[in-house]
Design a protein around this motif. Structure first.
Motif, PDB file in Angstrom:
ATOM      1  N   ASP A  60      14.953 -65.937 -27.583  1.00 46.52           N
ATOM      2  CA  ASP A  60      15.315 -67.310 -27.260  1.00 46.52           C
ATOM      3  C   ASP A  60      16.695 -67.584 -27.821  1.00 46.52           C
ATOM      4  O   ASP A  60      16.876 -67.593 -29.038  1.00 46.52           O
ATOM      5  CB  ASP A  60      14.274 -68.264 -27.853  1.00 46.52           C
ATOM      6  CG  ASP A  60      14.545 -69.718 -27.528  1.00 46.52           C
ATOM      7  OD1 ASP A  60      15.198 -69.986 -26.497  1.00 46.52           O
ATOM      8  OD2 ASP A  60      14.096 -70.576 -28.306  1.00 46.52           O
ATOM      9  N   ARG A  61      17.666 -67.776 -26.941  1.00 50.56           N
ATOM     10  CA  ARG A  61      19.059 -68.016 -27.344  1.00 50.56           C
ATOM     11  C   ARG A  61      19.567 -66.954 -28.316  1.00 50.56           C
ATOM     12  O   ARG A  61      20.183 -67.260 -29.333  1.00 50.56           O
ATOM     13  CB  ARG A  61      19.212 -69.402 -27.924  1.00 50.56           C
ATOM     14  CG  ARG A  61      19.084 -70.481 -26.859  1.00 50.56           C
ATOM     15  CD  ARG A  61      19.112 -71.828 -27.462  1.00 50.56           C
ATOM     16  NE  ARG A  61      17.749 -72.326 -27.301  1.00 50.56           N
ATOM     17  CZ  ARG A  61      17.261 -73.386 -27.895  1.00 50.56           C
ATOM     18  NH1 ARG A  61      17.991 -74.077 -28.705  1.00 50.56           N
ATOM     19  NH2 ARG A  61      16.033 -73.769 -27.679  1.00 50.56           N
ATOM     20  N   GLY A  62      19.243 -65.704 -28.010  1.00 53.46           N
ATOM     21  CA  GLY A  62      19.716 -64.593 -28.819  1.00 53.46           C
ATOM     22  C   GLY A  62      18.915 -64.321 -30.075  1.00 53.46           C
ATOM     23  O   GLY A  62      19.239 -63.420 -30.836  1.00 53.46           O
ATOM     24  N   GLU A  63      17.869 -65.089 -30.314  1.00 55.46           N
ATOM     25  CA  GLU A  63      17.041 -64.910 -31.506  1.00 55.46           C
ATOM     26  C   GLU A  63      15.655 -64.410 -31.101  1.00 55.46           C
ATOM     27  O   GLU A  63      15.039 -64.937 -30.184  1.00 55.46           O
ATOM     28  CB  GLU A  63      16.900 -66.245 -32.241  1.00 55.46           C
ATOM     29  CG  GLU A  63      16.124 -66.145 -33.529  1.00 55.46           C
ATOM     30  CD  GLU A  63      16.038 -67.488 -34.233  1.00 55.46           C
ATOM     31  OE1 GLU A  63      14.960 -67.783 -34.767  1.00 55.46           O
ATOM     32  OE2 GLU A  63      17.045 -68.218 -34.250  1.00 55.46           O
ATOM     33  N   VAL A  64      15.186 -63.384 -31.804  1.00 60.31           N
ATOM     34  CA  VAL A  64      13.855 -62.847 -31.547  1.00 60.31           C
ATOM     35  C   VAL A  64      12.853 -63.646 -32.365  1.00 60.31           C
ATOM     36  O   VAL A  64      13.049 -63.882 -33.555  1.00 60.31           O
ATOM     37  CB  VAL A  64      13.773 -61.355 -31.940  1.00 60.31           C
ATOM     38  CG1 VAL A  64      12.364 -60.820 -31.737  1.00 60.31           C
ATOM     39  CG2 VAL A  64      14.777 -60.544 -31.140  1.00 60.31           C
ATOM     40  N   ARG A  65      11.777 -64.099 -31.702  1.00 61.25           N
ATOM     41  CA  ARG A  65      10.742 -64.830 -32.419  1.00 61.25           C
ATOM     42  C   ARG A  65       9.400 -64.630 -31.734  1.00 61.25           C
ATOM     43  O   ARG A  65       9.326 -64.138 -30.618  1.00 61.25           O
ATOM     44  CB  ARG A  65      11.082 -66.308 -32.536  1.00 61.25           C
ATOM     45  CG  ARG A  65      11.177 -67.059 -31.255  1.00 61.25           C
ATOM     46  CD  ARG A  65      11.659 -68.501 -31.486  1.00 61.25           C
ATOM     47  NE  ARG A  65      11.672 -69.244 -30.256  1.00 61.25           N
ATOM     48  CZ  ARG A  65      10.682 -70.005 -29.823  1.00 61.25           C
ATOM     49  NH1 ARG A  65       9.584 -70.125 -30.542  1.00 61.25           N
ATOM     50  NH2 ARG A  65      10.760 -70.648 -28.680  1.00 61.25           N
ATOM     51  N   CYS A  66       8.369 -65.029 -32.432  1.00 60.29           N
ATOM     52  CA  CYS A  66       7.004 -64.957 -31.908  1.00 60.29           C
ATOM     53  C   CYS A  66       6.552 -66.328 -31.437  1.00 60.29           C
ATOM     54  O   CYS A  66       6.909 -67.333 -32.046  1.00 60.29           O
ATOM     55  CB  CYS A  66       6.030 -64.510 -33.003  1.00 60.29           C
ATOM     56  SG  CYS A  66       6.163 -62.802 -33.462  1.00 60.29           S
ATOM     57  N   ILE A  67       5.747 -66.330 -30.387  1.00 59.91           N
ATOM     58  CA  ILE A  67       5.090 -67.552 -29.951  1.00 59.91           C
ATOM     59  C   ILE A  67       3.601 -67.271 -29.763  1.00 59.91           C
ATOM     60  O   ILE A  67       3.215 -66.158 -29.424  1.00 59.91           O
ATOM     61  CB  ILE A  67       5.687 -68.113 -28.646  1.00 59.91           C
ATOM     62  CG1 ILE A  67       5.569 -67.094 -27.505  1.00 59.91           C
ATOM     63  CG2 ILE A  67       7.122 -68.571 -28.858  1.00 59.91           C
ATOM     64  CD1 ILE A  67       5.840 -67.670 -26.139  1.00 59.91           C
ATOM     65  N   ARG A  68       2.793 -68.273 -30.004  1.00 60.99           N
ATOM     66  CA  ARG A  68       1.359 -68.151 -29.735  1.00 60.99           C
ATOM     67  C   ARG A  68       1.172 -68.200 -28.233  1.00 60.99           C
ATOM     68  O   ARG A  68       1.758 -69.027 -27.542  1.00 60.99           O
ATOM     69  CB  ARG A  68       0.607 -69.306 -30.404  1.00 60.99           C
ATOM     70  CG  ARG A  68      -0.893 -69.278 -30.176  1.00 60.99           C
ATOM     71  CD  ARG A  68      -1.557 -70.502 -30.765  1.00 60.99           C
ATOM     72  NE  ARG A  68      -0.971 -71.766 -30.338  1.00 60.99           N
ATOM     73  CZ  ARG A  68      -1.221 -72.351 -29.170  1.00 60.99           C
ATOM     74  NH1 ARG A  68      -2.036 -71.813 -28.304  1.00 60.99           N
ATOM     75  NH2 ARG A  68      -0.646 -73.513 -28.883  1.00 60.99           N
ATOM     76  N   ILE A  69       0.329 -67.303 -27.679  1.00 59.85           N
ATOM     77  CA  ILE A  69       0.172 -67.256 -26.227  1.00 59.85           C
ATOM     78  C   ILE A  69      -1.232 -67.617 -25.749  1.00 59.85           C
ATOM     79  O   ILE A  69      -1.483 -67.617 -24.554  1.00 59.85           O
ATOM     80  CB  ILE A  69       0.576 -65.877 -25.646  1.00 59.85           C
ATOM     81  CG1 ILE A  69      -0.226 -64.752 -26.277  1.00 59.85           C
ATOM     82  CG2 ILE A  69       2.066 -65.677 -25.780  1.00 59.85           C
ATOM     83  CD1 ILE A  69       0.013 -63.393 -25.639  1.00 59.85           C
ATOM     84  N   ASP A  70      -2.115 -67.926 -26.642  1.00 63.97           N
ATOM     85  CA  ASP A  70      -3.465 -68.302 -26.241  1.00 63.97           C
ATOM     86  C   ASP A  70      -4.072 -69.189 -27.325  1.00 63.97           C
ATOM     87  O   ASP A  70      -3.523 -69.283 -28.421  1.00 63.97           O
ATOM     88  CB  ASP A  70      -4.322 -67.050 -26.043  1.00 63.97           C
ATOM     89  CG  ASP A  70      -5.435 -67.239 -25.034  1.00 63.97           C
ATOM     90  OD1 ASP A  70      -5.657 -68.380 -24.581  1.00 63.97           O
ATOM     91  OD2 ASP A  70      -6.108 -66.251 -24.704  1.00 63.97           O
ATOM     92  N   ALA A  71      -5.185 -69.799 -27.017  1.00 59.86           N
ATOM     93  CA  ALA A  71      -5.856 -70.636 -28.016  1.00 59.86           C
ATOM     94  C   ALA A  71      -6.340 -69.766 -29.175  1.00 59.86           C
ATOM     95  O   ALA A  71      -6.702 -68.603 -28.975  1.00 59.86           O
ATOM     96  CB  ALA A  71      -7.041 -71.355 -27.381  1.00 59.86           C
ATOM     97  N   PRO A  72      -6.334 -70.307 -30.387  1.00 61.08           N
ATOM     98  CA  PRO A  72      -6.813 -69.541 -31.541  1.00 61.08           C
ATOM     99  C   PRO A  72      -8.306 -69.224 -31.433  1.00 61.08           C
ATOM    100  O   PRO A  72      -9.058 -69.912 -30.748  1.00 61.08           O
ATOM    101  CB  PRO A  72      -6.574 -70.484 -32.728  1.00 61.08           C
ATOM    102  CG  PRO A  72      -5.604 -71.494 -32.251  1.00 61.08           C
ATOM    103  CD  PRO A  72      -5.832 -71.616 -30.773  1.00 61.08           C
ATOM    104  N   ARG A  73      -8.687 -68.171 -32.127  1.00 62.91           N
ATOM    105  CA  ARG A  73     -10.094 -67.833 -32.335  1.00 62.91           C
ATOM    106  C   ARG A  73     -10.426 -68.247 -33.756  1.00 62.91           C
ATOM    107  O   ARG A  73      -9.627 -68.041 -34.658  1.00 62.91           O
ATOM    108  CB  ARG A  73     -10.319 -66.328 -32.171  1.00 62.91           C
ATOM    109  CG  ARG A  73      -9.969 -65.816 -30.783  1.00 62.91           C
ATOM    110  CD  ARG A  73      -9.942 -64.305 -30.732  1.00 62.91           C
ATOM    111  NE  ARG A  73      -8.966 -63.700 -31.627  1.00 62.91           N
ATOM    112  CZ  ARG A  73      -7.669 -63.576 -31.391  1.00 62.91           C
ATOM    113  NH1 ARG A  73      -7.153 -64.042 -30.272  1.00 62.91           N
ATOM    114  NH2 ARG A  73      -6.867 -62.991 -32.257  1.00 62.91           N
TER     115      ARG A  73
END
Length: 128
Positions: A60-73
């Motif tokens: 994202d805008r040259g920065e690597v990051r993590c995003i949550r992609i599903d509801a938590p368990r």
């Protein structure tokens, strides 16, 4: 468990992994690849509470990051101030909001990076 009780808990990172099964060879240079994984967190105060979720690595805008992609368990079913259980979908929305508000990505990426030798064995790439 009430929302305020859940928010007052301290959670510890337990494990994070890259989904090795999801890694596909890149057909040609310059094509996007998807890196996904999962992370699990635990609170041992009074009773054990677990939270886990799937994530994706994005740029994202040259920065690597993590995003949550599903509801938590989780093993948590929240209750309102009257002791009534949340409907399951409302429970997942509340847990998702909590996860999204917590700074979990640095610990997740650090843990995955510390396991890089396992990752490189599966995809036959030298990781630095």
């Amino acid at each position: 468990m009430s929302l305020s009780e859940l928010l007052s808990r301290d959670f510890s990172h337990v494990i994070s992994r890259v989904d090795i099964d999801a890694i596909q060879p890149i057909a040609s240079c310059g094509r996007d690849t998807n890196v996904t994984g999962y992370t699990e967190w635990l609170s041992l105060e009074i009773s054990t509470v677990t939270l886990g979720w799937d994530w994706a690595l994005i740029v994202d805008r040259g920065e690597v990051r993590c995003i949550r992609i599903d509801a938590p368990r989780s093993n948590v079913l929240l209750v309102d101030s009257h002791g009534n259980e949340y409907h399951w979908q409302a429970n997942l929305v509340a847990l998702s909001t909590i996860v999204d508000a917590v700074d979990w990505t640095d610990q997740t990426l650090a843990y995955v990076a510390s396991e890089k030798w396992r990752f490189s064995q599966h995809v036959n790439l030298p990781l630095t």
